[in-house]
Design a protein around this motif. Structure first.
Motif, PDB file in Angstrom:
ATOM      1  N   THR A  65       0.958  -1.231  -0.114  1.00 11.94           N
ATOM      2  CA  THR A  65       0.023  -0.044   0.075  1.00 11.94           C
ATOM      3  C   THR A  65       0.883   1.185  -0.103  1.00 11.94           C
ATOM      4  OG1 THR A  65      -0.229  -0.311   2.394  1.00 11.94           O
ATOM      5  CG2 THR A  65      -2.014  -1.045   1.031  1.00 11.94           C
ATOM      6  N   GLU A  66       1.846   1.051   0.848  1.00 17.04           N
ATOM      7  CA  GLU A  66       2.614   2.262   0.830  1.00 17.04           C
ATOM      8  C   GLU A  66       3.541   2.744  -0.362  1.00 17.04           C
ATOM      9  OE1 GLU A  66       5.399   2.408   4.178  1.00 17.04           O
ATOM     10  OE2 GLU A  66       6.729   4.141   3.397  1.00 17.04           O
ATOM     11  N   MET A  67       3.962   1.540  -0.950  1.00 17.78           N
ATOM     12  CA  MET A  67       4.634   1.685  -2.390  1.00 17.78           C
ATOM     13  C   MET A  67       3.736   2.013  -3.517  1.00 17.78           C
ATOM     14  SD  MET A  67       5.137  -0.394  -5.315  1.00 17.78           S
ATOM     15  CE  MET A  67       4.765  -2.203  -5.279  1.00 17.78           C
ATOM     16  N   ILE A  68       2.524   1.923  -3.416  1.00 17.04           N
ATOM     17  CA  ILE A  68       1.664   2.332  -4.475  1.00 17.04           C
ATOM     18  C   ILE A  68       1.110   3.658  -4.231  1.00 17.04           C
ATOM     19  CG2 ILE A  68      -1.031   2.184  -5.289  1.00 17.04           C
ATOM     20  CD1 ILE A  68       0.868  -0.051  -6.721  1.00 17.04           C
ATOM     21  N   ALA A  69       1.265   4.048  -2.923  1.00 18.98           N
ATOM     22  CA  ALA A  69       0.779   5.448  -2.664  1.00 18.98           C
ATOM     23  C   ALA A  69       2.029   6.101  -3.071  1.00 18.98           C
ATOM     24  CB  ALA A  69       0.677   5.470  -1.046  1.00 18.98           C
ATOM     25  N   THR A  70       3.207   5.954  -2.785  1.00 15.62           N
ATOM     26  CA  THR A  70       4.630   6.512  -3.138  1.00 15.62           C
ATOM     27  C   THR A  70       4.299   7.008  -4.666  1.00 15.62           C
ATOM     28  OG1 THR A  70       5.451   5.619  -1.325  1.00 15.62           O
ATOM     29  CG2 THR A  70       6.875   6.840  -2.848  1.00 15.62           C
ATOM     30  N   TRP A  71       4.455   5.968  -5.266  1.00 15.77           N
ATOM     31  CA  TRP A  71       4.226   6.039  -6.841  1.00 15.77           C
ATOM     32  C   TRP A  71       3.220   7.123  -7.293  1.00 15.77           C
ATOM     33  CZ3 TRP A  71       8.045   5.581  -9.939  1.00 15.77           C
ATOM     34  CH2 TRP A  71       8.897   4.379  -9.795  1.00 15.77           C
ATOM     35  N   ASP A  72       1.949   6.782  -6.666  1.00 16.32           N
ATOM     36  CA  ASP A  72       0.655   7.778  -7.174  1.00 16.32           C
ATOM     37  C   ASP A  72       0.826   9.223  -6.813  1.00 16.32           C
ATOM     38  OD1 ASP A  72      -1.882   7.163  -8.060  1.00 16.32           O
ATOM     39  OD2 ASP A  72      -2.920   7.926  -6.391  1.00 16.32           O
ATOM     40  N   ARG A  73       1.516   9.380  -5.925  1.00 16.27           N
ATOM     41  CA  ARG A  73       1.853  10.787  -5.422  1.00 16.27           C
ATOM     42  C   ARG A  73       2.523  11.408  -6.535  1.00 16.27           C
ATOM     43  NH1 ARG A  73       2.245   9.328   0.131  1.00 16.27           N
ATOM     44  NH2 ARG A  73       4.332   8.988  -0.058  1.00 16.27           N
ATOM     45  N   LEU A  74       3.677  10.757  -7.275  1.00 16.52           N
ATOM     46  CA  LEU A  74       4.361  11.267  -8.110  1.00 16.52           C
ATOM     47  C   LEU A  74       3.704  11.527  -9.429  1.00 16.52           C
ATOM     48  CD1 LEU A  74       7.330   9.013  -7.552  1.00 16.52           C
ATOM     49  CD2 LEU A  74       7.157  11.229  -6.768  1.00 16.52           C
ATOM     50  N   PHE A  75       2.622  11.200  -9.840  1.00 16.82           N
ATOM     51  CA  PHE A  75       1.980  11.156 -11.121  1.00 16.82           C
ATOM     52  C   PHE A  75       0.576  12.128 -10.888  1.00 16.82           C
ATOM     53  CE2 PHE A  75       3.831   6.954 -11.421  1.00 16.82           C
ATOM     54  CZ  PHE A  75       4.920   7.410 -12.173  1.00 16.82           C
ATOM     55  N   ASP A  76       0.137  13.043 -11.724  1.00 21.04           N
ATOM     56  CA  ASP A  76      -0.889  13.821 -12.011  1.00 21.04           C
ATOM     57  C   ASP A  76      -2.071  13.024 -12.927  1.00 21.04           C
ATOM     58  OD1 ASP A  76       0.197  14.238 -14.388  1.00 21.04           O
ATOM     59  OD2 ASP A  76       0.142  16.635 -13.993  1.00 21.04           O
ATOM     60  N   PHE A  77      -1.765  11.829 -13.046  1.00 20.27           N
ATOM     61  CA  PHE A  77      -2.577  11.113 -14.163  1.00 20.27           C
ATOM     62  C   PHE A  77      -3.045   9.824 -13.111  1.00 20.27           C
ATOM     63  CE2 PHE A  77       1.678  10.458 -15.827  1.00 20.27           C
ATOM     64  CZ  PHE A  77       1.943   9.404 -15.408  1.00 20.27           C
ATOM     65  N   PRO A  78      -3.906   9.075 -13.398  1.00 20.49           N
ATOM     66  CA  PRO A  78      -4.610   7.852 -12.536  1.00 20.49           C
ATOM     67  C   PRO A  78      -3.437   6.755 -12.764  1.00 20.49           C
ATOM     68  CG  PRO A  78      -5.995   8.380 -14.098  1.00 20.49           C
ATOM     69  CD  PRO A  78      -4.992   9.283 -14.344  1.00 20.49           C
ATOM     70  N   SER A  79      -3.328   5.959 -11.942  1.00 18.14           N
ATOM     71  CA  SER A  79      -2.565   4.725 -11.908  1.00 18.14           C
ATOM     72  C   SER A  79      -3.429   3.538 -11.500  1.00 18.14           C
ATOM     73  CB  SER A  79      -1.373   4.701 -10.951  1.00 18.14           C
ATOM     74  OG  SER A  79      -1.346   4.907  -9.784  1.00 18.14           O
ATOM     75  N   ALA A  80      -2.999   2.187 -11.654  1.00 20.73           N
ATOM     76  CA  ALA A  80      -3.852   1.153 -11.323  1.00 20.73           C
ATOM     77  C   ALA A  80      -3.020   0.164 -10.726  1.00 20.73           C
ATOM     78  CB  ALA A  80      -4.715   0.597 -12.389  1.00 20.73           C
ATOM     79  N   GLN A  81      -3.325  -0.667  -9.879  1.00 21.92           N
ATOM     80  CA  GLN A  81      -2.594  -1.564  -9.155  1.00 21.92           C
ATOM     81  C   GLN A  81      -3.025  -3.032  -9.611  1.00 21.92           C
ATOM     82  OE1 GLN A  81      -1.253  -2.554  -4.726  1.00 21.92           O
ATOM     83  NE2 GLN A  81      -3.510  -3.518  -5.347  1.00 21.92           N
ATOM     84  N   ILE A  82      -2.005  -3.826 -10.186  1.00 21.99           N
ATOM     85  CA  ILE A  82      -2.079  -5.119 -10.535  1.00 21.99           C
ATOM     86  C   ILE A  82      -1.356  -6.059  -9.715  1.00 21.99           C
ATOM     87  CG2 ILE A  82      -2.319  -6.885 -12.379  1.00 21.99           C
ATOM     88  CD1 ILE A  82      -2.713  -4.473 -14.478  1.00 21.99           C
TER      89      ILE A  82
END
Ligand SMILES: Nc1ncnc2c1ncn2[C@@H]1O[C@H](COP(=O)(O)OP(=O)(O)O)[C@@H](O)[C@H]1O
Ligand SMILES: N[C@@H](CCC(=O)OP(=O)(O)O)C(=O)O
Length: 368
Positions: free
Chosen positions: A81-98
């Motif tokens: 969860t922390e890893m995905i949240a860290t990546w997500d903060r770096l982008f201003d477009f949506p990301s998806a976890q697989i």
């Protein structure tokens, strides 16, 4: 992008995400994120395969627990969860976890479903961020191998390039952490045993897991699918500037110019054989071209249980692996035909039912 890639898979190793194993750090991720943003701006689609959940979750667990596999899996679940949240903060477009496993990819239907999901996300300009689902993997010895996973994902996503970001500049002729005179190979056009012999494992007690061996395995899988593969140093910003300028900042494994078809590549590199048929040693040397001529009379033994559509291994009676193929017959049916011990019956049956394996679904195993 002067490389002219339509789609790339970027694999990021644990050391870049959690360099000190105390949660995630965006320190090294910033330049990777910028690279992803620039690729997208230039019209190159990106799929991110990110390791780091075990390393990111490690600080929640006491030291004496950390070597246990069950605890490592718990660390992965906590750190994901922390890893995905860290990546997500770096982008201003949506990301998806697989989250997926090698077993998911080995199952043809799940593989197709994963492929379709990736394509759909990319079409909607959502960045897929993929990691192994460590909670459900059943390999007791280790958690994860995202190098091989990234190659399978690159094949499933029909990528043009696979960029493996690690903590070294690329593949050296020996482990650079142990040998001061190790030299970087900037170009590899043929992955043979001599290349594997150069590879050592990951640093003992370090953050990464696979070392160079799994990266070479990944490169071998990817290049045979026509995917140019790079091992690069993810710590330095220049790496990504060079990639954007069409240069090679690390080791470039050259893609085969005659790549395998998607279904053959999947069969050879991803699927697991569910059973085996053993054929006589003098049977048709070139099964690859004449698979449809394999008849039950050439089969000496059927091993394991498999259904119609499963992948099987065809071996010679001296043990040599010949091909992997999709079986059009179940093991039960092949055993039944053999039990009749009647060549005429077998011939008649196969004439009506069709070949045991067909040329369209066969993968040569000459290198194994
Ligand atoms: N021939 C080699 N060339 C480069 N690195 C090597 C080689 N042999 C072993 N290694 C080790 O592989 C490590 C990278 O793999 P790994 O620790 O699994 O990283 P990652 O987290 O990026 O997957 C390097 O830090 C190095 O210690
Ligand atoms: N699924 C694991 C991946 C382990 C792995 O392959 O790590 P690495 O060698 O750093 O790419 C994790 O997220 O920690």
């Amino acid at each position: 992008m002067s490389h002219n890639w339509k789609r790339v898979v970027v694999k990021v190793g644990s050391a870049l995400i959690s360099p000190n194993k105390i949660g995630c750090s965006s320190h090294y991720l910033l330049s990777i994120a910028q690279f992803i943003v620039k690729c997208r701006a230039m019209g190159t689609q990106v799929v991110l395969v990110s390791s780091g959940s075990v390393a990111a979750g490690a600080h929640q667990f006491s030291d004496h627990e950390k070597s246990e596999i069950a605890v490592k899996k718990a660390m992965a679940a906590a750190g994901q969860t922390e890893m995905i949240a860290t990546w997500d903060r770096l982008f201003d477009f949506p990301s998806a976890q697989i989250l997926l496993t090698h077993a998911d990819l080995r199952d043809r239907e799940r593989y197709i479903s994963i492929r379709e999901t990736i394509f759909s996300l990319l079409e909607h300009e959502i960045l897929p961020i993929i990691n192994e689902n460590d909670t459900v993997t059943t390999d007791k010895l280790k958690v994860g191998d995202n190098d091989n996973l990234s190659a399978m994902v690159a094949a499933a996503a029909d990528a043009d390039a696979l960029i493996i970001c690690s903590d070294v500049n690329g593949l050296y002729d020996k482990n650079p952490n142990e040998h001061d005179d190790a030299e970087l190979l900037s170009w590899v056009d043929n992955i043979d045993q001599s290349i594997y012999d150069m590879a050592g494992g990951a640093v003992e007690g370090g953050v990464g897991t696979g070392g160079m061996r799994t990266k070479i395995e990944a490169a071998e899988k990817a290049v045979s699918h026509g995917i140019d593969t790079f091992i690069v140093n993810g710590f330095t910003e220049t790496t990504f500037n060079q990639l954007l300028e069409g240069q090679n900042p690390g080791t470039h494994f050259q893609a085969h110019d005659k790549p395998m078809k998607e279904n053959i590549h999947w069969m050879r590199h991803t699927s697991n054989a569910q059973g085996e048929v053993i054929v006589e040693s003098d049977f048709a040397a070139s099964l690859e071209n004449e698979a449809e001529q394999l008849t039950s009379s050439e089969i000496i033994a059927v091993k394991g249980e498999f259904s119609v559509g499963d992948t099987i291994l065809v071996r010679k009676d001296d043990g040599t692996k010949l091909v992997k193929a999709r079986s059009n017959y179940s093991s039960c049916l092949l055993n039944f035909i053999a039990k009749q011990d009647n060549e005429e019956f077998a011939q008649e049956f196969e004439k009506k039912t069709g070949p045991i394996i067909s040329n369209k679904h066969i993968a040569n195993l000459e290198k194994e």
